[in-house]
Design a protein around this motif. Sequence first.
Motif, PDB file in Angstrom:
ATOM      1  N   THR A  69       0.868  -1.179   0.000  1.00 42.16           N
ATOM      2  CA  THR A  69       0.000   0.000   0.000  1.00 42.16           C
ATOM      3  C   THR A  69       0.895   1.215   0.000  1.00 42.16           C
ATOM      4  OG1 THR A  69      -1.699  -1.173   1.259  1.00 42.16           O
ATOM      5  CG2 THR A  69      -1.856   1.227   1.180  1.00 42.16           C
ATOM      6  N   SER A 106      -5.488  -1.608  -7.040  1.00 49.54           N
ATOM      7  CA  SER A 106      -6.643  -0.734  -6.853  1.00 49.54           C
ATOM      8  C   SER A 106      -6.158   0.634  -6.397  1.00 49.54           C
ATOM      9  CB  SER A 106      -7.615  -1.313  -5.825  1.00 49.54           C
ATOM     10  OG  SER A 106      -7.017  -1.362  -4.549  1.00 49.54           O
ATOM     11  N   THR A 108      -7.605   4.045  -4.393  1.00 46.30           N
ATOM     12  CA  THR A 108      -8.654   4.644  -3.567  1.00 46.30           C
ATOM     13  C   THR A 108      -8.320   6.118  -3.398  1.00 46.30           C
ATOM     14  OG1 THR A 108      -8.956   2.572  -2.365  1.00 46.30           O
ATOM     15  CG2 THR A 108      -9.850   4.562  -1.348  1.00 46.30           C
ATOM     16  N   TYR A 109      -9.258   6.963  -3.797  1.00 42.03           N
ATOM     17  CA  TYR A 109      -9.056   8.407  -3.696  1.00 42.03           C
ATOM     18  C   TYR A 109      -9.626   8.909  -2.384  1.00 42.03           C
ATOM     19  CZ  TYR A 109      -7.895   7.801  -8.526  1.00 42.03           C
ATOM     20  OH  TYR A 109      -7.298   7.372  -9.675  1.00 42.03           O
ATOM     21  N   LYS A 114      -4.298   9.802  -2.379  1.00 46.99           N
ATOM     22  CA  LYS A 114      -4.815   8.493  -2.779  1.00 46.99           C
ATOM     23  C   LYS A 114      -3.946   7.390  -2.185  1.00 46.99           C
ATOM     24  CE  LYS A 114      -2.426   8.577  -7.246  1.00 46.99           C
ATOM     25  NZ  LYS A 114      -1.933   9.945  -7.124  1.00 46.99           N
TER      26      LYS A 114
END
Length: 123
Positions: A69, A106, A108-109, A114
């Motif tokens: 991440t 993926s 994610t905002y 983000k």
Amino acid sequence: MPRNAAAARDVVTRLLEAQFCGLAGEGPADVVVADALLVTSELVTNAVRHGGGLTGFTAEVTDDGLLLTVADASTRAPVTEERSPGVVSVGGYGWLLVRRLAKRVSVTYLPGGKHIVALVALA
């Protein structure tokens, strides 16, 4: 948190060594480790160069593989540059490499940035 791609690769290398230490022949193949380090490097480099700076980084080994991440300070989507056949250019391949080498990716905002999550298979 690592400050750059080299430091992030070191984190991932130590994690993989700790996870597979003593498991003779059961660790990931060298090419798989190289792919994991390349994905790590590209995500962190893109956060630093294009994402307004690295704001978060985690790496963990799950049953599915290496889960990365990477957070940055930009709400802009990652870009895959269109290439003309036969034209060689420098740079612009990072996001394409991440999407090809990762099992899942993926984005994610969030307000002010983000998170990009990438799963790299280790088998």
